[in-house]
Design a protein around this motif. Structure first.
Motif, PDB file in Angstrom:
ATOM      1  N   LEU A 115       0.836  -1.212   0.000  1.00 30.96           N
ATOM      2  CA  LEU A 115       0.000   0.000   0.000  1.00 30.96           C
ATOM      3  C   LEU A 115       0.864   1.253   0.000  1.00 30.96           C
ATOM      4  N   SER A 116       0.395   2.260  -0.712  1.00 27.91           N
ATOM      5  CA  SER A 116       1.040   3.573  -0.611  1.00 27.91           C
ATOM      6  C   SER A 116       0.476   4.258   0.637  1.00 27.91           C
ATOM      7  N   ARG A 117       1.087   5.367   1.002  1.00 28.28           N
ATOM      8  CA  ARG A 117       0.586   6.146   2.140  1.00 28.28           C
ATOM      9  C   ARG A 117      -0.880   6.550   1.906  1.00 28.28           C
ATOM     10  N   GLU A 118      -1.199   6.961   0.677  1.00 32.44           N
ATOM     11  CA  GLU A 118      -2.560   7.424   0.369  1.00 32.44           C
ATOM     12  C   GLU A 118      -3.546   6.262   0.469  1.00 32.44           C
ATOM     13  N   GLU A 119      -3.143   5.103  -0.050  1.00 38.08           N
ATOM     14  CA  GLU A 119      -4.043   3.947  -0.004  1.00 38.08           C
ATOM     15  C   GLU A 119      -4.270   3.494   1.439  1.00 38.08           C
ATOM     16  N   MET A 120      -3.209   3.522   2.239  1.00 35.18           N
ATOM     17  CA  MET A 120      -3.353   3.108   3.632  1.00 35.18           C
ATOM     18  C   MET A 120      -4.285   4.059   4.376  1.00 35.18           C
ATOM     19  N   THR A 121      -4.084   5.349   4.171  1.00 38.57           N
ATOM     20  CA  THR A 121      -4.919   6.344   4.834  1.00 38.57           C
ATOM     21  C   THR A 121      -6.378   6.186   4.409  1.00 38.57           C
ATOM     22  N   ALA A 122      -6.592   5.955   3.116  1.00 40.12           N
ATOM     23  CA  ALA A 122      -7.965   5.823   2.616  1.00 40.12           C
ATOM     24  C   ALA A 122      -8.640   4.572   3.194  1.00 40.12           C
ATOM     25  N   LEU A 123      -7.885   3.469   3.299  1.00 35.22           N
ATOM     26  CA  LEU A 123      -8.462   2.237   3.869  1.00 35.22           C
ATOM     27  C   LEU A 123      -8.851   2.439   5.334  1.00 35.22           C
ATOM     28  N   ILE A 124      -7.965   3.084   6.074  1.00 30.00           N
ATOM     29  CA  ILE A 124      -8.228   3.326   7.498  1.00 30.00           C
ATOM     30  C   ILE A 124      -9.454   4.240   7.648  1.00 30.00           C
ATOM     31  N   ASP A 125      -9.521   5.267   6.825  1.00 34.51           N
ATOM     32  CA  ASP A 125     -10.660   6.196   6.911  1.00 34.51           C
ATOM     33  C   ASP A 125     -11.961   5.504   6.524  1.00 34.51           C
ATOM     34  N   ARG A 126     -11.886   4.652   5.514  1.00 33.92           N
ATOM     35  CA  ARG A 126     -13.089   3.914   5.104  1.00 33.92           C
ATOM     36  C   ARG A 126     -13.552   2.980   6.240  1.00 33.92           C
ATOM     37  N   ALA A 127     -12.586   2.319   6.892  1.00 33.30           N
ATOM     38  CA  ALA A 127     -12.943   1.422   7.995  1.00 33.30           C
ATOM     39  C   ALA A 127     -13.582   2.208   9.144  1.00 33.30           C
ATOM     40  N   LEU A 128     -13.063   3.401   9.417  1.00 34.30           N
ATOM     41  CA  LEU A 128     -13.655   4.230  10.480  1.00 34.30           C
ATOM     42  C   LEU A 128     -15.076   4.643  10.110  1.00 34.30           C
ATOM     43  N   GLN A 129     -15.266   4.924   8.804  1.00 35.05           N
ATOM     44  CA  GLN A 129     -16.608   5.304   8.330  1.00 35.05           C
ATOM     45  C   GLN A 129     -17.571   4.114   8.456  1.00 35.05           C
ATOM     46  N   ILE A 130     -17.096   2.918   8.068  1.00 34.01           N
ATOM     47  CA  ILE A 130     -17.922   1.710   8.178  1.00 34.01           C
ATOM     48  C   ILE A 130     -18.340   1.502   9.633  1.00 34.01           C
ATOM     49  N   LYS A 131     -17.380   1.691  10.543  1.00 33.32           N
ATOM     50  CA  LYS A 131     -17.684   1.505  11.970  1.00 33.32           C
ATOM     51  C   LYS A 131     -18.738   2.517  12.422  1.00 33.32           C
ATOM     52  N   LYS A 132     -18.573   3.755  11.984  1.00 31.31           N
ATOM     53  CA  LYS A 132     -19.491   4.825  12.389  1.00 31.31           C
ATOM     54  C   LYS A 132     -20.902   4.554  11.850  1.00 31.31           C
ATOM     55  N   GLU A 133     -20.975   4.109  10.589  1.00 28.60           N
ATOM     56  CA  GLU A 133     -22.288   3.833   9.991  1.00 28.60           C
ATOM     57  C   GLU A 133     -22.984   2.695  10.724  1.00 28.60           C
ATOM     58  N   GLY A 134     -22.202   1.714  11.194  1.00 26.10           N
ATOM     59  CA  GLY A 134     -22.733   0.628  12.016  1.00 26.10           C
ATOM     60  C   GLY A 134     -23.725  -0.287  11.318  1.00 26.10           C
ATOM     61  N   LYS A 135     -23.622  -0.382   9.972  1.00 27.92           N
ATOM     62  CA  LYS A 135     -24.578  -1.245   9.251  1.00 27.92           C
ATOM     63  C   LYS A 135     -24.205  -2.711   9.420  1.00 27.92           C
ATOM     64  N   ARG A 136     -25.196  -3.526   9.760  1.00 29.90           N
ATOM     65  CA  ARG A 136     -24.928  -4.953   9.905  1.00 29.90           C
ATOM     66  C   ARG A 136     -24.915  -5.649   8.560  1.00 29.90           C
ATOM     67  N   SER A 137     -25.471  -4.990   7.561  1.00 29.75           N
ATOM     68  CA  SER A 137     -25.577  -5.646   6.271  1.00 29.75           C
ATOM     69  C   SER A 137     -25.577  -4.604   5.164  1.00 29.75           C
ATOM     70  N   THR A 138     -24.750  -4.813   4.138  1.00 27.41           N
ATOM     71  CA  THR A 138     -24.716  -3.847   3.041  1.00 27.41           C
ATOM     72  C   THR A 138     -25.060  -4.469   1.690  1.00 27.41           C
ATOM     73  N   GLY A 139     -24.788  -5.740   1.536  1.00 27.86           N
ATOM     74  CA  GLY A 139     -25.058  -6.373   0.248  1.00 27.86           C
ATOM     75  C   GLY A 139     -24.033  -6.031  -0.821  1.00 27.86           C
ATOM     76  N   ALA A 140     -23.000  -5.281  -0.459  1.00 23.78           N
ATOM     77  CA  ALA A 140     -22.024  -4.828  -1.461  1.00 23.78           C
ATOM     78  C   ALA A 140     -21.283  -5.991  -2.127  1.00 23.78           C
ATOM     79  N   LEU A 141     -21.104  -7.092  -1.401  1.00 29.98           N
ATOM     80  CA  LEU A 141     -20.399  -8.239  -1.992  1.00 29.98           C
ATOM     81  C   LEU A 141     -21.315  -9.460  -2.098  1.00 29.98           C
ATOM     82  N   SER A 142     -22.581  -9.188  -2.333  1.00 28.61           N
ATOM     83  CA  SER A 142     -23.539 -10.277  -2.507  1.00 28.61           C
ATOM     84  C   SER A 142     -23.091 -11.167  -3.674  1.00 28.61           C
ATOM     85  N   GLY A 143     -23.058 -12.460  -3.453  1.00 28.30           N
ATOM     86  CA  GLY A 143     -22.650 -13.386  -4.506  1.00 28.30           C
ATOM     87  C   GLY A 143     -21.149 -13.673  -4.522  1.00 28.30           C
TER      88      GLY A 143
END
Ligand code: CP
Ligand code: NVA
Length: 303
Positions: free
Chosen positions: A11-39
């Motif tokens: 990972l580059s610095r930008e990719e690492m930062t973006a992954l961490i920020d996305r994970a923090l956002q996922i935690k904040k949203e608190g959705k138990r189910s998204t369907g994003a990877l259905s199948g």
């Protein structure tokens, strides 16, 4: 971000930062189910024990609407020496992504080289990159930023320590590792001498003014028969109240778990006010969700 996640340096610095920020956002949203990877199907090959990594990957995949397949080596032809290249090519026809926990880093790399699908390193003897990503997420969650960070690693220069070294190379934070003689990280992982990464032999020198004190077991998986010798060699490298006292007042105490209370860390510190170990454990699930999303949906291309 490339096809696979085998070491932090993928990972580059930008990719690492973006992954961490996305994970923090996922935690904040608190959705138990998204369907994003259905199948989609995640395969898991674990040659070593796991509580957190396996369960958090499985739960992350379920939350994304996908499914998981736990593959025991003993019950596949891998136990009868089917070539990695053939296993990788066959599994790529069924699965969408594969996570592997094993001994040799080279084996994971070989699997990734032959697989058409993304391969994730879920721990080897050399690295534990998923752990360090979720640990950095925890640091950002607690401190608000990863800048001006001083991290102390106390104990074995092992797989988790070596992924922290990789992260310090990518992000540039200060990392002081206090390791007994004979248990230093590999020179090839330390790389060229840099100002921000140092190995010392005095735990107090590493912990002084630290924002984070981090440790791990003295005998990792696969080193069980060295336990008695290691117990003797690591005396003086325990994370205890007197070590925490030399760090910053708001120091975060981290441990990837499982921990041995009374060995590398005292119970009062592990259960004390500075400890964030259970947040670290929870964050593995959110981070793995972000990682699967990134590898499979190409979120990386929008970073
Ligand atoms: N921290 C970690 O990887 O834990 P497990 O061995 O339980 O997966
Ligand atoms: N260093 C430890 C980490 C466990 C998550 C091991 O490899 O056993």
């Amino acid at each position: 971000m490339g096809k696979d996640f085998l070491t932090i340096q993928d990972l580059s610095r930008e990719e690492m930062t973006a992954l961490i920020d996305r994970a923090l956002q996922i935690k904040k949203e608190g959705k138990r189910s998204t369907g994003a990877l259905s199948g989609y199907t995640l395969g898991l090959i674990f040659d070593k024990a796991s509580t957190r990594t396996r369960v958090s990957f499985e739960t992350a995949m379920f939350r994304l609407g996908g499914q998981t397949l736990f593959l025991s080596r003993a019950q596949t032809q891998m136990s009868r020496d089917e070539a990695i290249e053939d296993t990788a090519r066959v599994l790529s026809r069924y699965l969408d992504v594969l996570a592997i926990r094993t001994y040799s880093q080279e084996q994971v790399q070989e699997m990734a080289q032959w697989a058409d699908i993304p391969v994730i390193n879920a721990l080897t003897d050399k690295y534990h990159p998923c752990q360090v990503l979720s640990d950095l997420m925890t640091v950002k969650e607690k401190r608000g930023a990863l800048e001006d960070l001083r991290v102390a690693w106390i104990g074995d220069g092992n797989n988790v320590a070596q992924s922290w070294i990789n992260a310090a190379h990518v992000l540039g934070f200060e990392l002081l590792l206090a390791c007994p003689a004979g248990y230093h990280p590999l020179p090839e992982v330390l790389g060229e001498k840099t100002e921000n990464i140092r190995v010392v032999e005095d735990p107090k020198e590493a912990a002084e003014d630290a924002d984070v004190i981090n440790t791990d077991v003295w005998a990792s998986m696969g080193q069980e028969d060295e336990s008695a010798r290691r117990l003797a060699d690591f005396q003086g490298f325990q994370v205890n109240q007197s070590l925490v006292a030399v760090a910053r007042q708001d120091v975060l105490v981290m441990h990837c778990l499982p921990a041995h209370r009374g060995e590398e860390i005292t119970a009062d510190v592990l259960d004390g006010p500075h400890s964030v170990v259970f947040d670290q454990a929870e964050n593995k699930m959110h981070l793995h969700q972000a990682l699967l999303e990134g590898l499979l949906l190409g979120r990386r291309s929008r970073i």
